[in-house]
Motif scaffolding. Structure first.
Motif, PDB file in Angstrom:
ATOM      1  N   VAL A  98       0.843  -1.198   0.000  1.00  0.00           N
ATOM      2  CA  VAL A  98       0.000   0.000   0.000  1.00  0.00           C
ATOM      3  C   VAL A  98       0.874   1.242   0.000  1.00  0.00           C
ATOM      4  N   SER A  99       0.237   2.363  -0.232  1.00  0.00           N
ATOM      5  CA  SER A  99       0.952   3.635  -0.210  1.00  0.00           C
ATOM      6  C   SER A  99       0.960   4.210   1.204  1.00  0.00           C
ATOM      7  N   VAL A 100       1.870   5.126   1.440  1.00  0.00           N
ATOM      8  CA  VAL A 100       1.902   5.848   2.711  1.00  0.00           C
ATOM      9  C   VAL A 100       0.583   6.595   2.918  1.00  0.00           C
ATOM     10  N   LYS A 101       0.012   7.080   1.830  1.00  0.00           N
ATOM     11  CA  LYS A 101      -1.276   7.776   1.913  1.00  0.00           C
ATOM     12  C   LYS A 101      -2.355   6.837   2.450  1.00  0.00           C
ATOM     13  N   GLN A 102      -2.413   5.619   1.907  1.00  0.00           N
ATOM     14  CA  GLN A 102      -3.426   4.661   2.364  1.00  0.00           C
ATOM     15  C   GLN A 102      -3.208   4.278   3.821  1.00  0.00           C
ATOM     16  N   ASN A 103      -1.964   3.990   4.167  1.00  0.00           N
ATOM     17  CA  ASN A 103      -1.670   3.439   5.487  1.00  0.00           C
ATOM     18  C   ASN A 103      -1.728   4.484   6.593  1.00  0.00           C
ATOM     19  N   PHE A 104      -1.445   5.751   6.252  1.00  0.00           N
ATOM     20  CA  PHE A 104      -1.368   6.784   7.280  1.00  0.00           C
ATOM     21  C   PHE A 104      -2.233   8.020   6.987  1.00  0.00           C
ATOM     22  N   SER A 139     -10.441   3.517   3.393  1.00  0.00           N
ATOM     23  CA  SER A 139     -10.882   4.646   2.567  1.00  0.00           C
ATOM     24  C   SER A 139     -11.173   4.233   1.130  1.00  0.00           C
ATOM     25  N   GLU A 140     -10.337   3.324   0.570  1.00  0.00           N
ATOM     26  CA  GLU A 140     -10.570   2.913  -0.821  1.00  0.00           C
ATOM     27  C   GLU A 140     -11.885   2.148  -0.954  1.00  0.00           C
ATOM     28  N   HIS A 143     -14.685   4.668  -0.651  1.00  0.00           N
ATOM     29  CA  HIS A 143     -14.742   5.430  -1.900  1.00  0.00           C
ATOM     30  C   HIS A 143     -15.396   4.616  -3.010  1.00  0.00           C
ATOM     31  N   ALA A 144     -15.288   3.291  -2.932  1.00  0.00           N
ATOM     32  CA  ALA A 144     -15.907   2.420  -3.928  1.00  0.00           C
ATOM     33  C   ALA A 144     -17.412   2.279  -3.708  1.00  0.00           C
ATOM     34  N   GLY A 145     -17.938   2.911  -2.645  1.00  0.00           N
ATOM     35  CA  GLY A 145     -19.373   2.896  -2.402  1.00  0.00           C
ATOM     36  C   GLY A 145     -19.841   1.849  -1.412  1.00  0.00           C
ATOM     37  N   LEU A 146     -18.905   1.167  -0.740  1.00  0.00           N
ATOM     38  CA  LEU A 146     -19.281   0.141   0.233  1.00  0.00           C
ATOM     39  C   LEU A 146     -19.577   0.783   1.578  1.00  0.00           C
ATOM     40  N   ASP A 147     -20.506   0.191   2.317  1.00  0.00           N
ATOM     41  CA  ASP A 147     -20.846   0.763   3.614  1.00  0.00           C
ATOM     42  C   ASP A 147     -20.713  -0.224   4.775  1.00  0.00           C
ATOM     43  N   ASN A 148     -20.731  -1.532   4.501  1.00  0.00           N
ATOM     44  CA  ASN A 148     -20.556  -2.540   5.543  1.00  0.00           C
ATOM     45  C   ASN A 148     -19.622  -3.618   5.000  1.00  0.00           C
ATOM     46  N   PHE A 149     -18.426  -3.725   5.550  1.00  0.00           N
ATOM     47  CA  PHE A 149     -17.460  -4.662   4.973  1.00  0.00           C
ATOM     48  C   PHE A 149     -16.436  -5.128   5.999  1.00  0.00           C
ATOM     49  N   LEU A 150     -15.927  -6.338   5.749  1.00  0.00           N
ATOM     50  CA  LEU A 150     -14.835  -6.921   6.522  1.00  0.00           C
ATOM     51  C   LEU A 150     -13.597  -6.956   5.642  1.00  0.00           C
ATOM     52  N   MET A 151     -12.446  -6.575   6.194  1.00  0.00           N
ATOM     53  CA  MET A 151     -11.160  -6.622   5.495  1.00  0.00           C
ATOM     54  C   MET A 151     -10.263  -7.587   6.256  1.00  0.00           C
TER      55      MET A 151
END
Length: 441
Positions: A98-104, A139-140, A143-151
């Protein structure tokens, strides 16, 4: 969207000129998944760490981590449905790079926060790293339009070496967001946001976290209702895993990306053990990612900690073992089965000390232990059971600084010979000498 989140087959190699070299890192290139990453003075990902990419233990059928993952997914599928379909979507094959932007940055983590330090993370270069938490994808997905999710996936952090710490472990993170009509079904007169805040123009409002009970943009009613849902759902998860009689407590906590925030601890084997962190997502994160009319909660937990507690697994390195005596205890079993790990056999430890004088520009207080731990792990691999700082010494006359570490070697599947341990120990001595210009004592 499938293409965006596909991990694919990962392979990696690190240029020999990068490994334990004092040459400028700019001459080195890391090759990962058909991509090249130009190294710089931030690069600290070692060949050993890169070799763990693509193992995906959480997806390996019959693995204890996969069993716990499935139990968690089953709980959310059962607890949350909409018109007969699961409310939560699951993303368990996201790329760990990931990017520094994504992670922090996307998570409002300050520039001076210690979690950004090279001593804490594995960087490919100053802009790219191996994710330090699954929240890096929050955030990604919003931004993709998801509202309830597990990562769900592997995360990478530089850490000490012992039976409960490993540089790669697995996390489940989640987000649940709700709009006003979902949150206040029975009270349509209530609002998510305070009158002074306009969700259509969030950038015009400076959101504050000075109030311990809520963010300044949220109403107390919305925050308290989300808090009640959050704690009810997560307590239900823990009770599903450990039983309804488990003792628990909520502890106030701080995370840059949630407010208010809590940790959930359970009383396990005569001591309190933290099992997860959670909180109300900072509205700035939601607004920047797209949703401007919702409130959300988020949580994160570690699969290794849960699996080790549930199955009484004594050493985190066992999670990476291919030994059939270990894996067969979990394979072809119901994921909800109560399993207590039975040691196949206990092989003896081999213990060696290593001590060295530091160069004049490094002191016992400025030397980064995690640098040494990574070097030892890169050479010794998974036979390194523990590394402990044994002694710091400053010579009273010469003022030279010295460190001494104890390295414990033990193979999980066979007895090590003293000769092969000594050979590895010599390699470690040579590597620390070449890398840091130390003098072995």
């Amino acid at each position: 969207m499938t293409k965006l989140f596909r991990n694919g087959h990962i392979f990696a190699a690190l240029s020999n000129r990068c490994k334990y070299s004092t040459a400028p890192k700019s001459i080195c290139t890391l090759h990962i998944n058909d991509k090249e990453y130009q190294s710089d003075n931030f690069t600290n990902a070692t060949p050993k760490i890169i070799s763990y990419l693509g193992r995906n233990l959480h997806l390996q059928k019959g693995h204890p981590l996969s069993n716990v993952r499935q139990r968690i997914v089953d709980y959310f599928y059962k607890s949350f449905t909409h018109r007969g379909n699961p409310t939560f979507s699951v993303y368990d094959n996201l790329s760990p790079i990931v990017s520094v932007k994504q992670n922090f940055d996307d998570l409002l983590i300050p520039l001076d926060h210690p979690s950004r330090a090279k001593s804490d993370c594995y960087y490919l270069n100053k802009e790219t790293l191996f994710r330090a938490h699954m929240t890096a994808h929050q955030s990604e997905l919003l931004h993709a339009g998801l509202d309830n999710f597990l990562m769900i996936g592997d995360v990478y952090r530089r850490d000490e070496i012992d039976s409960t710490h490993f540089p790669v472990f697995h996390q489940v993170d989640a987000v649940r967001s709700q709009r006003k009509e979902e949150l206040f079904v029975d009270h349509p007169d209530l609002q998510i946001f305070e009158p002074i805040f306009d969700p259509q123009y969030p950038e015009a409002f400076t959101n504050s976290t000075t109030d311990a009970h809520k963010q300044s943009c949220h109403t107390l009613e919305a925050t308290k209702l989300m808090e009640n849902q959050l704690k009810t759902h997560l307590l239900g998860l823990v009770q599903t895993l450990f039983g309804n009689d488990i003792r628990y407590r909520w502890v106030e906590a701080y995370f840059p990306f949630t407010h208010p925030s809590w940790e959930l601890e359970i009383y396990y084997e005569n001591q309190w053990m933290e099992v997860l962190g959670c909180g109300i997502v900072r509205n700035e994160i939601l607004a920047r990612a797209g949703p401007n009319n919702s409130i959300a909660y988020a949580f994160g937990l570690g699969l290794e900690r849960l699996a080790m507690a549930l199955y009484k697994i004594p050493d985190i390195r066992l999670m990476w073992s291919n030994d059939s005596g270990f894996l067969n205890q979990f394979n072809n079993k119901d994921v909800n089965a109560k399993i207590t790990y039975k040691p196949v056999s206990i092989y003896p430890q081999c213990v060696n000390d290593i001590s060295f004088w530091l160069p004049n520009n490094i002191t016992v207080d400025t030397f980064i232990n995690n640098d040494f731990y990574d070097l030892v792990r890169d050479i010794g691999g998974d036979i390194i059971e523990q590394v402990k700082l044994k002694d710091k010494f400053i010579h009273p006359k010469t003022k030279k600084h010295s460190l001494c570490y104890t390295i414990v070697y033990r193979h999980l599947e066979r007895t090590l010979t003293k000769a092969e341990v000594n050979a590895i120990h010599k390699e470690i001595e040579k590597a620390i000498t070449d890398s840091y210009d130390v003098v072995i004592r």
